[in-house]
Design a protein around this motif. Structure first.
Motif, mmCIF file in Angstrom:
data_model
loop_
_atom_site.group_PDB
_atom_site.id
_atom_site.type_symbol
_atom_site.label_atom_id
_atom_site.label_comp_id
_atom_site.label_asym_id
_atom_site.label_seq_id
_atom_site.Cartn_x
_atom_site.Cartn_y
_atom_site.Cartn_z
ATOM 1 N N ARG A 235 -11.378 2.466 0.124
ATOM 2 C CA ARG A 235 -10.475 3.050 1.105
ATOM 3 C C ARG A 235 -11.255 4.000 2.015
ATOM 4 O O ARG A 235 -11.950 4.895 1.540
ATOM 5 C CB ARG A 235 -9.342 3.796 0.399
ATOM 6 C CG ARG A 235 -8.199 4.179 1.321
ATOM 7 C CD ARG A 235 -7.108 4.932 0.574
ATOM 8 N NE ARG A 235 -6.299 4.102 -0.294
ATOM 9 C CZ ARG A 235 -5.269 3.378 0.101
ATOM 10 N NH1 ARG A 235 -4.940 3.343 1.372
ATOM 11 N NH2 ARG A 235 -4.563 2.670 -0.770
ATOM 12 N N ASP B 290 0.849 -1.187 0.000
ATOM 13 C CA ASP B 290 0.000 0.000 0.000
ATOM 14 C C ASP B 290 0.883 1.234 0.000
ATOM 15 O O ASP B 290 1.705 1.402 0.902
ATOM 16 C CB ASP B 290 -0.906 -0.010 1.227
ATOM 17 C CG ASP B 290 -2.007 1.021 1.156
ATOM 18 O OD1 ASP B 290 -2.880 1.024 2.044
ATOM 19 O OD2 ASP B 290 -2.010 1.844 0.210
ATOM 20 N N LEU C 87 -0.515 4.062 0.193
ATOM 21 C CA LEU C 87 -1.365 4.925 1.013
ATOM 22 C C LEU C 87 -1.716 6.244 0.347
ATOM 23 O O LEU C 87 -2.144 7.161 1.009
ATOM 24 C CB LEU C 87 -0.736 5.215 2.387
ATOM 25 C CG LEU C 87 -1.388 4.504 3.557
ATOM 26 C CD1 LEU C 87 -0.902 5.025 4.883
ATOM 27 C CD2 LEU C 87 -2.902 4.623 3.509
ATOM 28 N N GLN C 88 -1.558 6.320 -0.938
ATOM 29 C CA GLN C 88 -2.074 7.478 -1.642
ATOM 30 C C GLN C 88 -3.560 7.251 -1.860
ATOM 31 O O GLN C 88 -4.006 6.153 -2.114
ATOM 32 C CB GLN C 88 -1.350 7.644 -2.977
ATOM 33 C CG GLN C 88 0.123 7.947 -2.811
ATOM 34 C CD GLN C 88 0.839 8.009 -4.142
ATOM 35 O OE1 GLN C 88 0.234 8.347 -5.155
ATOM 36 N NE2 GLN C 88 2.105 7.680 -4.136
ATOM 37 N N ALA C 89 -4.321 8.312 -1.749
ATOM 38 C CA ALA C 89 -5.771 8.177 -1.729
ATOM 39 C C ALA C 89 -6.334 7.452 -2.937
ATOM 40 O O ALA C 89 -7.304 6.738 -2.847
ATOM 41 C CB ALA C 89 -6.407 9.555 -1.606
ATOM 42 N N GLY C 90 -5.734 7.607 -4.068
ATOM 43 C CA GLY C 90 -6.306 7.010 -5.265
ATOM 44 C C GLY C 90 -5.715 5.691 -5.673
ATOM 45 O O GLY C 90 -6.024 5.185 -6.743
ATOM 46 N N THR C 91 -4.891 5.102 -4.835
ATOM 47 C CA THR C 91 -4.191 3.889 -5.254
ATOM 48 C C THR C 91 -4.686 2.680 -4.483
ATOM 49 O O THR C 91 -5.065 2.754 -3.318
ATOM 50 C CB THR C 91 -2.671 4.017 -5.061
ATOM 51 O OG1 THR C 91 -2.393 4.254 -3.682
ATOM 52 C CG2 THR C 91 -2.123 5.157 -5.892
ATOM 53 N N ALA C 92 -4.628 1.556 -5.173
ATOM 54 C CA ALA C 92 -5.121 0.296 -4.621
ATOM 55 C C ALA C 92 -3.979 -0.492 -3.999
ATOM 56 O O ALA C 92 -2.808 -0.203 -4.203
ATOM 57 C CB ALA C 92 -5.749 -0.522 -5.747
ATOM 58 N N LEU C 93 -4.349 -1.519 -3.243
ATOM 59 C CA LEU C 93 -3.364 -2.499 -2.806
ATOM 60 C C LEU C 93 -2.922 -3.303 -4.022
ATOM 61 O O LEU C 93 -3.733 -3.644 -4.877
ATOM 62 C CB LEU C 93 -3.955 -3.454 -1.776
ATOM 63 C CG LEU C 93 -4.312 -2.905 -0.402
ATOM 64 C CD1 LEU C 93 -4.732 -4.053 0.517
ATOM 65 C CD2 LEU C 93 -3.162 -2.140 0.207
ATOM 66 N N TYR D 92 -11.019 -5.958 -8.524
ATOM 67 C CA TYR D 92 -10.009 -6.963 -8.818
ATOM 68 C C TYR D 92 -10.690 -8.171 -9.451
ATOM 69 O O TYR D 92 -11.860 -8.439 -9.219
ATOM 70 C CB TYR D 92 -9.318 -7.437 -7.538
ATOM 71 C CG TYR D 92 -8.496 -6.410 -6.801
ATOM 72 C CD1 TYR D 92 -9.102 -5.498 -5.932
ATOM 73 C CD2 TYR D 92 -7.108 -6.360 -6.935
ATOM 74 C CE1 TYR D 92 -8.355 -4.575 -5.236
ATOM 75 C CE2 TYR D 92 -6.345 -5.437 -6.227
ATOM 76 C CZ TYR D 92 -6.980 -4.554 -5.383
ATOM 77 O OH TYR D 92 -6.227 -3.636 -4.684
ATOM 78 N N LEU E 35 -11.046 6.937 4.429
ATOM 79 C CA LEU E 35 -10.089 7.999 4.731
ATOM 80 C C LEU E 35 -10.490 8.840 5.936
ATOM 81 O O LEU E 35 -9.879 9.878 6.202
ATOM 82 C CB LEU E 35 -9.950 8.909 3.504
ATOM 83 C CG LEU E 35 -9.392 8.227 2.250
ATOM 84 C CD1 LEU E 35 -9.464 9.162 1.061
ATOM 85 C CD2 LEU E 35 -7.964 7.767 2.486
ATOM 86 N N THR F 170 -13.233 6.591 -3.913
ATOM 87 C CA THR F 170 -12.499 5.668 -4.780
ATOM 88 C C THR F 170 -12.745 4.241 -4.336
ATOM 89 O O THR F 170 -12.636 3.932 -3.154
ATOM 90 C CB THR F 170 -10.985 5.957 -4.734
ATOM 91 O OG1 THR F 170 -10.758 7.330 -5.044
ATOM 92 C CG2 THR F 170 -10.242 5.090 -5.737
ATOM 93 N N LEU G 240 -5.544 -6.251 -10.167
ATOM 94 C CA LEU G 240 -6.322 -5.020 -10.193
ATOM 95 C C LEU G 240 -6.827 -4.779 -11.606
ATOM 96 O O LEU G 240 -6.051 -4.791 -12.568
ATOM 97 C CB LEU G 240 -5.449 -3.850 -9.734
ATOM 98 C CG LEU G 240 -6.109 -2.478 -9.718
ATOM 99 C CD1 LEU G 240 -7.225 -2.439 -8.670
ATOM 100 C CD2 LEU G 240 -5.075 -1.393 -9.421
ATOM 101 N N PHE H 115 -12.037 0.004 -5.783
ATOM 102 C CA PHE H 115 -11.147 -0.748 -6.660
ATOM 103 C C PHE H 115 -11.772 -2.099 -6.994
ATOM 104 O O PHE H 115 -12.377 -2.741 -6.140
ATOM 105 C CB PHE H 115 -9.800 -0.971 -5.975
ATOM 106 C CG PHE H 115 -9.182 0.290 -5.445
ATOM 107 C CD1 PHE H 115 -9.282 0.608 -4.101
ATOM 108 C CD2 PHE H 115 -8.508 1.165 -6.279
ATOM 109 C CE1 PHE H 115 -8.728 1.782 -3.603
ATOM 110 C CE2 PHE H 115 -7.955 2.338 -5.798
ATOM 111 C CZ PHE H 115 -8.067 2.642 -4.455
ATOM 112 N N ILE I 18 -7.961 0.151 3.908
ATOM 113 C CA ILE I 18 -8.646 -0.493 2.786
ATOM 114 C C ILE I 18 -9.433 -1.702 3.280
ATOM 115 O O ILE I 18 -8.925 -2.512 4.045
ATOM 116 C CB ILE I 18 -7.629 -0.905 1.694
ATOM 117 C CG1 ILE I 18 -7.211 0.341 0.913
ATOM 118 C CG2 ILE I 18 -8.207 -1.954 0.771
ATOM 119 C CD1 ILE I 18 -6.451 0.039 -0.356
#
Lengths: 112, 120
Positions: free
Chosen positions: B97, A92, A94-100, B36, B99, B32, B46, B34, B109
């Protein structure tokens, strides 16, 4: 996209033995997480280790992180048949727009 | 309890038809989400990042016209597999996520329970 390799791909042990799985990743991370997945089921979050941590324990689980080598290990001590599952590391940023981003996983089989 | 809910858990559809999978954040708003895909004995790959109020961002190799993603509200994203074929049969899982508590809270997440799609 995937981060990298996990080894071994498959591991078979007897109950009571320890199981060690390794994970390597490619990019900078904020934390690394380990998940378990029983066959045909969803993910179970096991443990999270932050990039400024080197080792973390939770019950029979011990996770290490070496950011210089971009690698992590998961140790399950005194394994049980119920530990039989696939184990994945996920990184991660941990950027808001990024996934694991997940590694390829290790399939663990514990026989009684 | 689950903070991200997916529905349906499993679905069987005929080739050529479309099927929709929903992903809901129950306790928080998610700008956001995601998506998979996981084939048997493989890892989670992903597919796309779903952005509330705007177009989804697809990973390389994922057909955006085949896998339609809609994120019309802050708690719901949908994945529609259009003109499904047997090779689309897979386990689809979403995540979101949270926040609310900031990065220092650790894990932010959460994953849905996953949806098994079988195309016959």
């Amino acid at each position: 996209s995937q981060q990298g390799e996990e080894d071994p791909q498959a591991l078979s042990i007897q109950e009571g033995e320890n199981a060690t799985m390794n994970c390597s990743y490619k990019t900078s991370i904020n934390n690394l997480q380990w998940y378990r997945q029983n066959s045909g089921r969803g993910l179970v979050h096991l443990i999270l280790i932050r990039s400024n941590e080197r080792e973390k324990h939770s019950g029979r689980l011990r996770v290490t992180l070496d950011t210089s080598k971009k690698s992590s290990s998961l140790l399950i001590t005194a394994s049980r048949a119920a530990d039989t599952a696939s184990y994945f590391c996920a990184t991660d940023s941990l950027q808001a727009g990024t996934a694991l981003i997940f590694g390829k996983g290790t399939t663990l089989s514990v026989s009684s | 309890g689950a903070v991200v809910s997916q529905h349906p858990s499993w679905v069987i559809c005929k080739s050529g038809t479309s099927v929709k999978i929903e992903c809901r954040s129950l306790d928080f708003q998610a700008t956001t989400m995601f998506w998979y895909r996981q084939f048997p004995k493989q890892s989670l790959m992903l597919m796309a990042t779903s952005n509330e109020g705007s177009k989804a961002t697809y990973e390389q190799g994922v057909e955006k016209d085949k896998f339609l993603i809609n994120h019309a509200s802050l708690t719901l994203s949908t994945l529609t597999v259009t003109s499904a074929h047997p090779e689309d049969s897979s386990f689809y899982i979403c995540s979101a996520r949270d926040l609310r508590f900031g990065e220092s809270s650790g894990n932010t997440i959460y994953f849905g329970e996953g949806s098994w799609l079988t195309v016959v």
